[in-house]
Scaffold this motif. Structure first.
Motif, PDB file in Angstrom:
ATOM      1  N   GLN A 169       0.815  -1.218   0.000  1.00 47.62           N
ATOM      2  CA  GLN A 169       0.000   0.000   0.000  1.00 47.62           C
ATOM      3  C   GLN A 169       0.846   1.263   0.000  1.00 47.62           C
ATOM      4  O   GLN A 169       0.344   2.352  -0.289  1.00 47.62           O
ATOM      5  CB  GLN A 169      -0.931   0.011   1.226  1.00 47.62           C
ATOM      6  CG  GLN A 169      -1.906  -1.145   1.287  1.00 47.62           C
ATOM      7  CD  GLN A 169      -1.360  -2.329   2.060  1.00 47.62           C
ATOM      8  OE1 GLN A 169      -0.138  -2.521   2.162  1.00 47.62           O
ATOM      9  NE2 GLN A 169      -2.249  -3.142   2.619  1.00 47.62           N
ATOM     10  N   ARG A 170       2.134   1.135   0.306  1.00 47.99           N
ATOM     11  CA  ARG A 170       3.022   2.301   0.289  1.00 47.99           C
ATOM     12  C   ARG A 170       3.200   2.842  -1.126  1.00 47.99           C
ATOM     13  O   ARG A 170       3.502   4.028  -1.314  1.00 47.99           O
ATOM     14  CB  ARG A 170       4.393   1.905   0.879  1.00 47.99           C
ATOM     15  CG  ARG A 170       5.442   3.021   0.835  1.00 47.99           C
ATOM     16  CD  ARG A 170       5.057   4.162   1.750  1.00 47.99           C
ATOM     17  NE  ARG A 170       5.989   5.277   1.678  1.00 47.99           N
ATOM     18  CZ  ARG A 170       5.810   6.362   0.931  1.00 47.99           C
ATOM     19  NH1 ARG A 170       4.735   6.467   0.155  1.00 47.99           N
ATOM     20  NH2 ARG A 170       6.701   7.337   0.956  1.00 47.99           N
ATOM     21  N   THR A 228       1.750   4.306  -3.661  1.00 50.17           N
ATOM     22  CA  THR A 228       0.552   5.058  -4.023  1.00 50.17           C
ATOM     23  C   THR A 228       0.771   5.794  -5.344  1.00 50.17           C
ATOM     24  O   THR A 228       1.900   5.925  -5.829  1.00 50.17           O
ATOM     25  CB  THR A 228       0.236   6.087  -2.933  1.00 50.17           C
ATOM     26  OG1 THR A 228       1.344   7.004  -2.843  1.00 50.17           O
ATOM     27  CG2 THR A 228       0.028   5.408  -1.582  1.00 50.17           C
ATOM     28  N   LYS A 235       0.588   8.905  -5.646  1.00 45.44           N
ATOM     29  CA  LYS A 235       1.397  10.082  -5.321  1.00 45.44           C
ATOM     30  C   LYS A 235       2.883   9.739  -5.315  1.00 45.44           C
ATOM     31  O   LYS A 235       3.710  10.500  -5.841  1.00 45.44           O
ATOM     32  CB  LYS A 235       0.972  10.631  -3.962  1.00 45.44           C
ATOM     33  CG  LYS A 235       1.708  11.894  -3.542  1.00 45.44           C
ATOM     34  CD  LYS A 235       1.176  12.414  -2.214  1.00 45.44           C
ATOM     35  CE  LYS A 235       1.930  13.668  -1.770  1.00 45.44           C
ATOM     36  NZ  LYS A 235       1.430  14.163  -0.462  1.00 45.44           N
ATOM     37  N   ARG A 281       2.294  -0.756 -10.765  1.00 50.36           N
ATOM     38  CA  ARG A 281       2.183   0.706 -10.743  1.00 50.36           C
ATOM     39  C   ARG A 281       3.514   1.361 -11.087  1.00 50.36           C
ATOM     40  O   ARG A 281       3.570   2.332 -11.846  1.00 50.36           O
ATOM     41  CB  ARG A 281       1.721   1.175  -9.360  1.00 50.36           C
ATOM     42  CG  ARG A 281       0.239   1.064  -9.116  1.00 50.36           C
ATOM     43  CD  ARG A 281      -0.120   1.573  -7.737  1.00 50.36           C
ATOM     44  NE  ARG A 281      -1.560   1.555  -7.536  1.00 50.36           N
ATOM     45  CZ  ARG A 281      -2.149   1.676  -6.356  1.00 50.36           C
ATOM     46  NH1 ARG A 281      -1.403   1.825  -5.272  1.00 50.36           N
ATOM     47  NH2 ARG A 281      -3.463   1.651  -6.256  1.00 50.36           N
TER      48      ARG A 281
END
Length: 255
Positions: A122-123, A125, A127, A161
């Motif tokens: 989850q780190r 992101t 952003k 990602r």
């Protein structure tokens, strides 16, 4: 010109700077590593890297000192951020550090070594990805992963990602007795990484540190395992088997 080498402790952080010449990098690589770069905060298991309200965040003194040393040595073309874990910095703190590095004209590449996409996916992101992609530095991420069981769906999403944003992802693994010291385990790991578009980079011989001797695999066993991997996998999916020797300027290639 050589940069000084050794630990420097100040406040809650410590960095160890290590400069070495590596022909594959086309210049000098400078490693900045820290313990407790930023204190992680666990809130419901998700908020691992606390955010800071202000965008005008000064660097901790130990990082500012490291950046000043880098700026003074024009032979440094690549900077490695390693552990602790640099992704335990908040996005604001990381942006401040990357911004300072980007302002050094002779630094062209940034390499981030991290376990966070594996243990706390989850780190990664949107952003964070934009921060890394938006930098003028050529940025690579090296993830530390030791077993195929670590590569679940959430990790797959985190890695995708980064890669979909044009950020190359490489792997580092430590050969560990009872964890991944079989050709089946290693082949499963590197096949899965290849499927996820992660480049096999290093398979490390365990450093001889206190309390870890029970994990050590004999070097001759590691060499045999890598030979078996080469017989099973395409060449691009087989890592380089290496170890670090105290005082050496670069890793020793074992297989």
């Amino acid at each position: 010109m050589s940069l000084p080498s050794g630990p420097l402790s100040q406040g809650a952080g410590r960095f160890t700077e290590q400069a070495s010449v590596c022909g594959a990098l086309g210049g000098k690589t400078h490693r900045v590593s820290g313990e407790n770069l930023s204190a992680p905060r666990l809130a419901g298991g998700l908020d691992v890297c606390a955010q800071t309200e202000s965008s005008d965040v000064p660097l901790p003194s130990y990082l500012a000192t490291a950046v000043d040393l880098l700026a003074a040595d024009c032979s440094v073309s690549e900077v490695i951020l390693s552990g602790g874990d640099p992704l335990c910095l908040s996005d604001v703190q990381l942006a401040a550090l990357v911004g300072r590095l980007r302002s050094i004209g002779h630094v062209r590449r940034l390499r981030i070594h991290t376990r966070m996409p594996i243990v706390v996916p989850q780190r990664v992101t949107g952003k964070l990805v934009e921060l890394l992609r938006g930098s003028a530095l050529r940025t690579l991420v090296v993830v530390h992963v030791n077993h195929p069981a670590e590569l679940d769906r959430q990790v797959e999403i985190a890695l995708a990602r980064l890669i979909d944003a044009g950020i190359p992802v490489l792997s580092q693994t430590v050969l560990l007795r009872g964890v991944n010291d079989s050709v089946e385990s290693l082949a499963g790991l590197y096949e899965r990484l290849a499927d996820l578009r992660v480049v096999a980079y290093y398979l490390h011989q365990l450093d001889r540190v206190a309390g870890a001797a029970h994990f050590e695999v004999p070097v001759e066993v590691g060499i045999r395992l890598v030979g078996e991997l080469r017989a099973r996998l395409p060449g691009y999916a087989v890592p380089r088997y290496v170890r670090e020797l105290p005082g050496a300027s670069c890793k020793q290639l074992l297989a």
